[in-house]
Design a protein around this motif. Structure first.
Motif, PDB file in Angstrom:
ATOM      1  N   THR A 178       0.830  -1.206   0.000  1.00  0.00           N
ATOM      2  CA  THR A 178       0.000   0.000   0.000  1.00  0.00           C
ATOM      3  C   THR A 178       0.866   1.258   0.000  1.00  0.00           C
ATOM      4  OG1 THR A 178      -0.250  -0.118   2.413  1.00  0.00           O
ATOM      5  CG2 THR A 178      -2.010  -1.085   1.057  1.00  0.00           C
ATOM      6  N   GLY A 179       2.057   1.176   0.553  1.00  0.00           N
ATOM      7  CA  GLY A 179       2.988   2.295   0.471  1.00  0.00           C
ATOM      8  C   GLY A 179       3.389   2.556  -0.971  1.00  0.00           C
ATOM      9  N   LEU A 180       3.664   1.480  -1.710  1.00  0.00           N
ATOM     10  CA  LEU A 180       3.996   1.624  -3.121  1.00  0.00           C
ATOM     11  C   LEU A 180       2.808   2.156  -3.917  1.00  0.00           C
ATOM     12  CD1 LEU A 180       6.110  -1.600  -3.749  1.00  0.00           C
ATOM     13  CD2 LEU A 180       6.914   0.767  -3.831  1.00  0.00           C
ATOM     14  N   ALA A 181       1.603   1.696  -3.586  1.00  0.00           N
ATOM     15  CA  ALA A 181       0.404   2.175  -4.282  1.00  0.00           C
ATOM     16  C   ALA A 181       0.201   3.669  -4.043  1.00  0.00           C
ATOM     17  CB  ALA A 181      -0.813   1.387  -3.821  1.00  0.00           C
ATOM     18  N   LEU A 182       0.368   4.104  -2.809  1.00  0.00           N
ATOM     19  CA  LEU A 182       0.215   5.524  -2.493  1.00  0.00           C
ATOM     20  C   LEU A 182       1.300   6.354  -3.180  1.00  0.00           C
ATOM     21  CD1 LEU A 182      -1.345   7.665  -0.968  1.00  0.00           C
ATOM     22  CD2 LEU A 182      -0.084   7.059   1.097  1.00  0.00           C
ATOM     23  N   LEU A 183       2.508   5.852  -3.195  1.00  0.00           N
ATOM     24  CA  LEU A 183       3.600   6.536  -3.882  1.00  0.00           C
ATOM     25  C   LEU A 183       3.308   6.650  -5.382  1.00  0.00           C
ATOM     26  CD1 LEU A 183       6.454   7.764  -3.914  1.00  0.00           C
ATOM     27  CD2 LEU A 183       7.334   5.435  -4.119  1.00  0.00           C
ATOM     28  N   ALA A 184       2.841   5.565  -5.985  1.00  0.00           N
ATOM     29  CA  ALA A 184       2.524   5.577  -7.415  1.00  0.00           C
ATOM     30  C   ALA A 184       1.395   6.558  -7.721  1.00  0.00           C
ATOM     31  CB  ALA A 184       2.152   4.173  -7.881  1.00  0.00           C
ATOM     32  N   LEU A 185       0.364   6.577  -6.876  1.00  0.00           N
ATOM     33  CA  LEU A 185      -0.742   7.523  -7.063  1.00  0.00           C
ATOM     34  C   LEU A 185      -0.245   8.958  -7.037  1.00  0.00           C
ATOM     35  CD1 LEU A 185      -3.840   6.369  -4.971  1.00  0.00           C
ATOM     36  CD2 LEU A 185      -3.766   6.873  -7.410  1.00  0.00           C
ATOM     37  N   MET A 186       0.575   9.251  -6.062  1.00  0.00           N
ATOM     38  CA  MET A 186       1.058  10.621  -5.916  1.00  0.00           C
ATOM     39  C   MET A 186       1.961  11.007  -7.079  1.00  0.00           C
ATOM     40  SD  MET A 186       0.536  13.141  -4.138  1.00  0.00           S
ATOM     41  CE  MET A 186       1.183  14.760  -3.882  1.00  0.00           C
ATOM     42  N   LEU A 187       2.880  10.128  -7.459  1.00  0.00           N
ATOM     43  CA  LEU A 187       3.778  10.437  -8.568  1.00  0.00           C
ATOM     44  C   LEU A 187       3.010  10.575  -9.878  1.00  0.00           C
ATOM     45  CD1 LEU A 187       6.878   8.220  -7.735  1.00  0.00           C
ATOM     46  CD2 LEU A 187       6.595  10.685  -7.403  1.00  0.00           C
ATOM     47  N   LEU A 188       2.029   9.712 -10.083  1.00  0.00           N
ATOM     48  CA  LEU A 188       1.196   9.822 -11.276  1.00  0.00           C
ATOM     49  C   LEU A 188       0.452  11.155 -11.294  1.00  0.00           C
ATOM     50  CD1 LEU A 188       0.086   8.409 -13.823  1.00  0.00           C
ATOM     51  CD2 LEU A 188      -1.767   7.548 -12.379  1.00  0.00           C
ATOM     52  N   GLY A 189      -0.046  11.553 -10.142  1.00  0.00           N
ATOM     53  CA  GLY A 189      -0.746  12.832 -10.043  1.00  0.00           C
ATOM     54  C   GLY A 189       0.159  14.016 -10.286  1.00  0.00           C
ATOM     55  N   VAL A 190       1.391  13.929  -9.797  1.00  0.00           N
ATOM     56  CA  VAL A 190       2.342  15.023  -9.998  1.00  0.00           C
ATOM     57  C   VAL A 190       2.717  15.130 -11.475  1.00  0.00           C
ATOM     58  CG1 VAL A 190       4.710  15.768  -9.527  1.00  0.00           C
ATOM     59  CG2 VAL A 190       3.256  15.003  -7.652  1.00  0.00           C
ATOM     60  N   VAL A 191       2.964  13.986 -12.103  1.00  0.00           N
ATOM     61  CA  VAL A 191       3.383  13.978 -13.504  1.00  0.00           C
ATOM     62  C   VAL A 191       2.252  14.454 -14.421  1.00  0.00           C
ATOM     63  CG1 VAL A 191       4.063  12.459 -15.417  1.00  0.00           C
ATOM     64  CG2 VAL A 191       5.151  12.217 -13.183  1.00  0.00           C
ATOM     65  N   THR A 192       1.031  13.993 -14.149  1.00  0.00           N
ATOM     66  CA  THR A 192      -0.088  14.322 -15.040  1.00  0.00           C
ATOM     67  C   THR A 192      -0.941  15.481 -14.547  1.00  0.00           C
ATOM     68  OG1 THR A 192      -1.564  12.753 -13.958  1.00  0.00           O
ATOM     69  CG2 THR A 192      -0.237  11.927 -15.803  1.00  0.00           C
ATOM     70  N   MET A 193      -0.626  15.984 -13.349  1.00  0.00           N
ATOM     71  CA  MET A 193      -1.444  17.011 -12.708  1.00  0.00           C
ATOM     72  C   MET A 193      -2.908  16.576 -12.671  1.00  0.00           C
ATOM     73  SD  MET A 193       0.140  20.607 -13.919  1.00  0.00           S
ATOM     74  CE  MET A 193       1.106  20.270 -15.372  1.00  0.00           C
ATOM     75  N   GLY A 194      -3.105  15.335 -12.279  1.00  0.00           N
ATOM     76  CA  GLY A 194      -4.432  14.732 -12.362  1.00  0.00           C
ATOM     77  C   GLY A 194      -5.088  14.465 -11.035  1.00  0.00           C
ATOM     78  N   VAL A 195      -6.169  13.717 -11.153  1.00  0.00           N
ATOM     79  CA  VAL A 195      -7.029  13.398 -10.018  1.00  0.00           C
ATOM     80  C   VAL A 195      -6.337  12.447  -9.039  1.00  0.00           C
ATOM     81  CG1 VAL A 195      -9.249  12.348  -9.388  1.00  0.00           C
ATOM     82  CG2 VAL A 195      -9.076  13.756 -11.437  1.00  0.00           C
ATOM     83  N   SER A 196      -5.386  11.658  -9.519  1.00  0.00           N
ATOM     84  CA  SER A 196      -4.754  10.682  -8.632  1.00  0.00           C
ATOM     85  C   SER A 196      -4.039  11.354  -7.465  1.00  0.00           C
ATOM     86  CB  SER A 196      -3.805   9.771  -9.399  1.00  0.00           C
ATOM     87  OG  SER A 196      -2.756  10.511  -9.956  1.00  0.00           O
ATOM     88  N   SER A 197      -3.544  12.567  -7.651  1.00  0.00           N
ATOM     89  CA  SER A 197      -2.920  13.255  -6.518  1.00  0.00           C
ATOM     90  C   SER A 197      -3.973  13.647  -5.488  1.00  0.00           C
ATOM     91  CB  SER A 197      -2.122  14.471  -6.975  1.00  0.00           C
ATOM     92  OG  SER A 197      -2.956  15.374  -7.663  1.00  0.00           O
ATOM     93  N   LEU A 198      -5.176  13.943  -5.918  1.00  0.00           N
ATOM     94  CA  LEU A 198      -6.269  14.212  -4.967  1.00  0.00           C
ATOM     95  C   LEU A 198      -6.653  12.946  -4.218  1.00  0.00           C
ATOM     96  CD1 LEU A 198      -8.554  16.580  -7.078  1.00  0.00           C
ATOM     97  CD2 LEU A 198      -7.033  17.197  -5.191  1.00  0.00           C
ATOM     98  N   MET A 199      -6.641  11.811  -4.930  1.00  0.00           N
ATOM     99  CA  MET A 199      -6.926  10.534  -4.264  1.00  0.00           C
ATOM    100  C   MET A 199      -5.848  10.229  -3.223  1.00  0.00           C
ATOM    101  SD  MET A 199      -8.397   8.408  -7.587  1.00  0.00           S
ATOM    102  CE  MET A 199      -7.430   7.009  -7.177  1.00  0.00           C
ATOM    103  N   ALA A 200      -4.594  10.507  -3.565  1.00  0.00           N
ATOM    104  CA  ALA A 200      -3.499  10.290  -2.620  1.00  0.00           C
ATOM    105  C   ALA A 200      -3.659  11.192  -1.402  1.00  0.00           C
ATOM    106  CB  ALA A 200      -2.153  10.536  -3.302  1.00  0.00           C
ATOM    107  N   LEU A 201      -4.086  12.411  -1.626  1.00  0.00           N
ATOM    108  CA  LEU A 201      -4.313  13.340  -0.517  1.00  0.00           C
ATOM    109  C   LEU A 201      -5.444  12.855   0.390  1.00  0.00           C
ATOM    110  CD1 LEU A 201      -3.414  15.998   0.757  1.00  0.00           C
ATOM    111  CD2 LEU A 201      -5.096  17.163  -0.682  1.00  0.00           C
ATOM    112  N   LEU A 202      -6.508  12.353  -0.205  1.00  0.00           N
ATOM    113  CA  LEU A 202      -7.615  11.790   0.591  1.00  0.00           C
ATOM    114  C   LEU A 202      -7.140  10.583   1.383  1.00  0.00           C
ATOM    115  CD1 LEU A 202     -10.609  11.734   1.348  1.00  0.00           C
ATOM    116  CD2 LEU A 202     -10.984  10.320  -0.675  1.00  0.00           C
ATOM    117  N   TRP A 203      -6.368   9.712   0.749  1.00  0.00           N
ATOM    118  CA  TRP A 203      -5.811   8.537   1.421  1.00  0.00           C
ATOM    119  C   TRP A 203      -4.937   8.983   2.590  1.00  0.00           C
ATOM    120  CZ3 TRP A 203      -3.265   4.104  -1.862  1.00  0.00           C
ATOM    121  CH2 TRP A 203      -3.035   2.992  -1.060  1.00  0.00           C
TER     122      TRP A 203
END
Length: 100
Positions: free
Chosen positions: A46-71
């Motif tokens: 789950t640490g890797l999943a959260l890291l991947a979500l955040m990095l994906l969000g940073v790279v794409t400026m997308g919703v996944s960074s918001l999901m990481a923030l909620l998590w």
């Protein structure tokens, strides 16, 4: 069945070896959106999943960074349970070792 002395020894080892709530919350606060607190608590996947979500969000400026923030926010309430689970696994392992 363990005697009282063995049970005391197990509880002392748990106190010494268990993860620190203070350290977990510091990691959560400062690096939590990257999952560092989950790595510390032994939740690698789950640490890797959260890291991947955040990095994906940073790279794409997308919703996944918001999901990481909620998590990250939800994890503030999950950390005590993660630490209790760690202590219970440690207690079970030490009890099994003492019972041999």
């Amino acid at each position: 069945m363990l005697d009282t002395q063995q049970q005391i020894l197990i509880e002392q080892r748990i106190t010494n070896e268990a993860k620190s709530p203070g350290a977990a919350y510091l990691l959560w606060f400062f690096l939590g959106t990257f999952g560092v607190h989950r790595f510390y608590l032994g939740h690698l996947k789950t640490g890797l999943a959260l890291l991947a979500l955040m990095l994906l969000g940073v790279v794409t400026m997308g919703v996944s960074s918001l999901m990481a923030l909620l998590w990250w926010v939800v994890d503030a309430f999950l950390i005590p349970g993660m630490i209790a689970g760690d202590k219970n696994r440690l207690r079970a392992r030490l009890t099994a070792e003492m019972s041999r």
